[in-house]
Design a protein around this motif. Sequence first.
Motif, short mmCIF file in Angstrom:
data_model
loop_
_atom_site.label_atom_id
_atom_site.label_comp_id
_atom_site.label_asym_id
_atom_site.label_seq_id
_atom_site.Cartn_x
_atom_site.Cartn_y
_atom_site.Cartn_z
N ALA A 203 0.95 -1.24 0.00
CA ALA A 203 0.14 0.04 -0.13
C ALA A 203 0.88 1.15 0.21
O ALA A 203 1.80 1.37 0.78
N VAL A 204 0.61 2.11 -0.99
CA VAL A 204 1.21 3.35 -0.88
C VAL A 204 0.46 4.44 -1.74
O VAL A 204 0.06 4.14 -2.68
N LEU A 205 0.69 5.48 -0.87
CA LEU A 205 -0.51 6.60 -1.46
C LEU A 205 0.29 7.59 -2.42
O LEU A 205 1.52 7.86 -2.09
N GLY A 206 -0.26 7.97 -3.56
CA GLY A 206 0.11 8.92 -4.37
C GLY A 206 0.20 10.34 -3.88
O GLY A 206 -0.37 10.70 -3.01
N ARG A 207 1.08 11.44 -4.29
CA ARG A 207 0.94 12.79 -3.99
C ARG A 207 -0.40 13.35 -4.02
O ARG A 207 -1.15 13.08 -4.87
N GLY A 208 -0.61 13.87 -2.93
CA GLY A 208 -1.95 14.22 -2.49
C GLY A 208 -2.88 13.48 -2.05
O GLY A 208 -4.33 13.89 -1.51
N ASP A 209 -2.48 12.31 -1.76
CA ASP A 209 -3.19 11.07 -0.99
C ASP A 209 -4.65 10.90 -1.61
O ASP A 209 -5.47 10.40 -1.29
N LEU A 254 6.50 3.92 -4.91
CA LEU A 254 6.45 4.94 -6.16
C LEU A 254 7.59 5.66 -6.11
O LEU A 254 8.27 5.91 -5.45
N ASP A 255 8.14 5.82 -7.68
CA ASP A 255 9.01 6.88 -7.88
C ASP A 255 8.62 8.33 -7.76
O ASP A 255 7.71 8.63 -7.39
N SER A 256 9.65 9.28 -8.19
CA SER A 256 9.50 10.48 -7.90
C SER A 256 8.21 11.26 -9.02
O SER A 256 7.77 12.19 -8.70
N ARG A 257 7.71 10.33 -10.10
CA ARG A 257 6.70 10.48 -10.89
C ARG A 257 5.47 9.70 -10.70
O ARG A 257 4.42 9.86 -11.41
N ASP A 258 5.24 9.20 -9.54
CA ASP A 258 4.28 8.30 -8.96
C ASP A 258 3.96 7.48 -9.75
O ASP A 258 2.93 6.67 -9.88
N ARG A 259 5.14 6.79 -10.44
CA ARG A 259 5.14 5.50 -11.11
C ARG A 259 5.32 4.14 -10.26
O ARG A 259 6.43 4.39 -9.38
N PRO A 260 4.65 3.31 -10.16
CA PRO A 260 4.59 2.11 -9.38
C PRO A 260 6.05 1.36 -9.57
O PRO A 260 6.29 1.14 -10.82
N VAL A 261 6.78 1.19 -8.58
CA VAL A 261 7.76 0.27 -8.66
C VAL A 261 7.56 -1.01 -7.71
O VAL A 261 7.27 -0.82 -6.76
N VAL A 262 7.62 -2.08 -8.41
CA VAL A 262 7.05 -3.53 -7.85
C VAL A 262 8.02 -4.45 -8.00
O VAL A 262 8.69 -4.94 -8.87
N ARG A 272 9.46 -1.37 -13.17
CA ARG A 272 8.61 -0.03 -12.92
C ARG A 272 7.52 -0.24 -14.06
O ARG A 272 7.94 -0.19 -15.06
N ILE A 273 6.38 0.44 -13.47
CA ILE A 273 5.17 0.41 -14.49
C ILE A 273 5.54 1.81 -15.36
O ILE A 273 5.50 2.81 -14.60
N THR A 274 5.45 1.62 -16.45
CA THR A 274 5.94 2.83 -17.54
C THR A 274 4.92 3.70 -18.04
O THR A 274 4.84 4.66 -18.42
N ALA A 275 3.52 2.76 -18.34
CA ALA A 275 2.41 3.43 -18.76
C ALA A 275 1.42 2.25 -18.49
O ALA A 275 1.84 1.15 -18.09
N PRO A 276 0.12 2.60 -18.60
CA PRO A 276 -0.83 1.43 -18.30
C PRO A 276 -0.50 0.46 -19.09
O PRO A 276 -0.62 0.35 -20.34
N GLY A 277 -0.40 -0.91 -18.54
CA GLY A 277 -0.32 -2.26 -19.02
C GLY A 277 1.29 -2.35 -19.60
O GLY A 277 1.40 -3.40 -20.08
N SER A 278 2.22 -1.61 -19.17
CA SER A 278 3.61 -1.69 -19.77
C SER A 278 4.49 -1.46 -18.51
O SER A 278 4.35 -0.84 -17.59
N TYR A 279 5.66 -2.35 -18.59
CA TYR A 279 6.75 -1.95 -17.41
C TYR A 279 8.12 -2.51 -18.13
O TYR A 279 8.10 -2.96 -19.06
N CYS A 280 9.02 -1.82 -17.29
CA CYS A 280 10.51 -2.29 -17.54
C CYS A 280 11.00 -2.96 -16.42
O CYS A 280 10.46 -2.61 -15.20
N VAL A 281 12.22 -3.53 -16.50
CA VAL A 281 12.80 -4.24 -15.56
C VAL A 281 14.15 -3.40 -15.00
O VAL A 281 15.01 -3.31 -15.78
N LEU A 282 14.06 -3.40 -13.87
CA LEU A 282 15.20 -2.47 -12.82
C LEU A 282 16.31 -3.31 -12.64
O LEU A 282 17.35 -3.26 -12.64
N ALA A 283 15.80 -4.89 -12.11
CA ALA A 283 16.77 -5.77 -11.60
C ALA A 283 16.10 -7.25 -11.74
O ALA A 283 14.85 -7.25 -11.80
N GLN A 284 16.78 -8.35 -11.68
CA GLN A 284 16.10 -9.66 -11.66
C GLN A 284 17.28 -10.59 -10.96
O GLN A 284 18.30 -10.11 -10.64
#
Length: 333
Positions: A203-209, A254-262, A272-284
Amino acid sequence: MPLLARTLLTRPLRRGSRRLLAAACGGVLTAGVLSALGTAPAQAAPVCAGGGAPARLVGAVPGAALEGLTVDAAGHAYATDLISGQVFRFDQPGAPGRAIARVPSGGAGALAWAPDGTLLVGYGADPRVVLGDAVRPGAIARLDTRTNVLRPWVGGLSAADGMDVAANGTVYTTNDFGNLIGRVAPNGAVNAQWGSLPSANGAVLGRGDGWLYVSRTFTNPGVSRISTANPRVVQSLLTLGGADTLAAPDGLTLDSRDRPVVPFNAGGQIVRITAPGSYCVLAQGLRLSSVLSYGRGDRGFSAGRLYRAGFDGRIYEIPGGFDAGAVAAFPGR
């Protein structure tokens, strides 16, 4: 509950069994209004720009199954153990974890900061969470990190596997084995069934809650956000398909742009979710990842750096997740 029974459901090597059990018992449809922002199955994901660097071990608690993770303004990290119910503090990367408190019952769960600087500690994480919506064993204690005095605060929640706090002191909690999302008012009034989303976790709240971001671990795996003004409004940001349905998304940030990091617990990826339905890999290669948090402050576990804790008892820095403007969740961030 006998220690053996609790251990079977909380030791790191048994966590996969917990998830398979819950998945087999799943299949519950979402209650509420779903706004489909990206429900197509995810395709093979690219490596994020700057991602892919090896993770760096910065802390460990041998034999622990770490569930919660956060960082204070001075750059000290805190983590919880599902097995012993202890809260550990790490003064800086590479320093040993020091037990500073123990919850009254069950395992220790999520961590979150109250507006007055108190560290909230979720607990009651034991076999009862499988029936959490019915028996509601979840509770929250308040930990003064100056004195290390821990005092029970509220109970009656389905669980506190995920938890975050709004600027006005309102607390939100989740249970990945149930449907109910709890809400606790600043005065301690508990609404255990404020919202409903099957297998909401983290659970994490975005900016402005205005939005509460959660992972969906077992049922319809992916990531959603829930309107705090109307919890029946639930938007799916990512729905995993194909082989990724067994990835088991866990405690996100969430990162500084309120993108979920999961973290994908079973899949071993940090994404990191980069757009609805899309993500890229930070580590594995990091299986058993349970939770992520950015750092805070200008020293120790510092702001901009991404940290991962897991059921293997280890904390890693994820260099590919560095984001100079990102910080650990705290009220009004």
